[in-house]
Design an enzyme around this catalytic site. Structure first.
Site, PDB file in Angstrom:
ATOM      1  CB  ILE A  55      61.411  47.084  80.336  1.00  0.00           C
ATOM      2  CG1 ILE A  55      60.974  47.620  81.697  1.00  0.00           C
ATOM      3  CG2 ILE A  55      62.926  47.188  80.193  1.00  0.00           C
ATOM      4  CD1 ILE A  55      61.431  46.762  82.853  1.00  0.00           C
ATOM      5  CE1 TYR A 208      59.809  38.215  88.015  1.00  0.00           C
ATOM      6  CE2 TYR A 208      60.352  39.229  90.118  1.00  0.00           C
ATOM      7  CZ  TYR A 208      60.281  39.294  88.747  1.00  0.00           C
ATOM      8  OH  TYR A 208      60.687  40.427  88.081  1.00  0.00           O
ATOM      9  CE  LYS A 212      62.974  38.456  86.273  1.00  0.00           C
ATOM     10  NZ  LYS A 212      63.212  38.793  84.855  1.00  0.00           N
TER      11      LYS A 212
END
Length: 330
Positions: A55, A208, A212
């Protein structure tokens, strides 16, 4: 964390991923999708962390196509050299360069900022893209749990060290911009302020998702502070969706098998040029949103509501996260 709790955390993460994949498939069937078109950005400068592949590479290349001076921050010099060469060739933009930045090291981040500021150039867009996903339990150079240290604390420090330059570079009606990459997993993330480092128990999926969620809260709190001081800088958080990148090397083997066999159909592709697979450029789209759009959670190039938890506690918890990070990193 008990085996049952770890299993439930994993199931929640994979359930969210499946929902996002389904949404992506349905959206592809909608007629009339076209990649947004933006004006050239010839006098603007952008930093993209993790811009050597996936990305980040797609974002850096798109910004370079718009004529921006793009600086890629990363920790793999060989990959960076190749990425810079390819972007220059494909965009015909020679203002693409690499500066070493290891987000697992506070010292490296500080050196990166020092080298950047020595260039005496403005900064209009900061894309906090780099990260790790569901890695085995480990710590950064400074002793932080790896997901929280790299994904959140590293970008927290980088953003704060560059805020003065961003403020100086922005202008009323043409704000500088901080774009932070989160994930749909933040919807199932839980922020444990008593154990941010997952030292008492560890689940790669929970760690994780927590990192985020922390990024969403940080972005909301940052934007509130920027608005309060009248700074010509806006902060947004973006969810790129489920994209075919190398980050999946640590996930459940069944997920890796599905990615290998059906990734071309189910996942967005970060390196092709059709409008559908280039949806990952929503990061760049956010970077050039009108200046009045701020504190936005973007998915598929559109503003969407983030998790109910992030909405409910964006003020109190983002403040707590910010103060905790200040006390532990600065």
């Amino acid at each position: 964390m008990s085996p049952l709790s770890a299993a439930l955390a994993a199931l929640r993460v994979y359930a969210v991923g499946a929902a996002v994949v389904l949404a992506q498939l349905l959206r592809r069937r909608l007629p009339g999708f076209a990649e947004p078109v933006f004006p050239l950005q010839l006098e603007r400068v952008a930093i993209v962390t993790g811009g050597t592949d996936g990305i980040g590479y797609s974002t850096a290349k798109h910004l370079a196509k718009l004529g921006m001076h793009v600086i890629i921050g990363g920790n793999n010099e060989d990959k960076a050299e190749e990425a810079v060469r390819k972007i220059k060739e494909e965009t015909l933009n020679d203002r693409v360069e690499f500066l070493y930045c290891d987000l697992a090291s506070m010292r490296s981040i500080q050196r990166f900022v020092q080298r950047f500021k020595m260039k005496k150039i403005p900064l209009h867009v900061l894309v906090n893209n780099a990260g790790v996903m569901m890695v085995p339990q480990g710590t950064t150079e400074d002793g932080f749990e790896e997901h929280f240290g790299v994904n959140y604390l590293g970008h927290f420090l980088l953003t704060n060290l560059l805020l003065d330059t961003l403020r100086e570079s922005g202008a009323p009606g043409h704000s500088a911009r901080v774009v932070t990459v989160s994930s749909a997993t933040h919807y199932v993330g839980e922020l444990n302020l008593d154990d941010l480092q997952s030292s008492n128990s560890y689940s790669a999926h929970a760690a994780y998702a927590q990192s985020k969620l922390a990024l969403v809260l940080f972005t909301y709190h940052l934007q509130a502070l920027l608005e309060a001081t009248g700074s010509p800088v806006t902060a947004n958080v973006a969810d790129p969706g489920v994209v075919d990148t190398d980050l999946y090397r640590h996930v459940f083997w069944g997920t890796r098998l599905i990615k290998k066999l059906f990734g071309w159909l189910l996942f967005k592709v970060s390196y092709c040029n059709s409008p559908h697979c280039m949806e990952t450029k929503n990061l760049s789209a956010v970077s050039t949103f009108p200046s009045q759009i701020a504190k936005c959670h973007a998915f598929n190039t559109e503003a969407e509501q983030s998790s109910a938890l992030s909405q409910q506690i964006s003020i109190s918890l983002s403040s707590s996260v910010g103060h905790t990070a200040m006390n532990t990193t600065l």
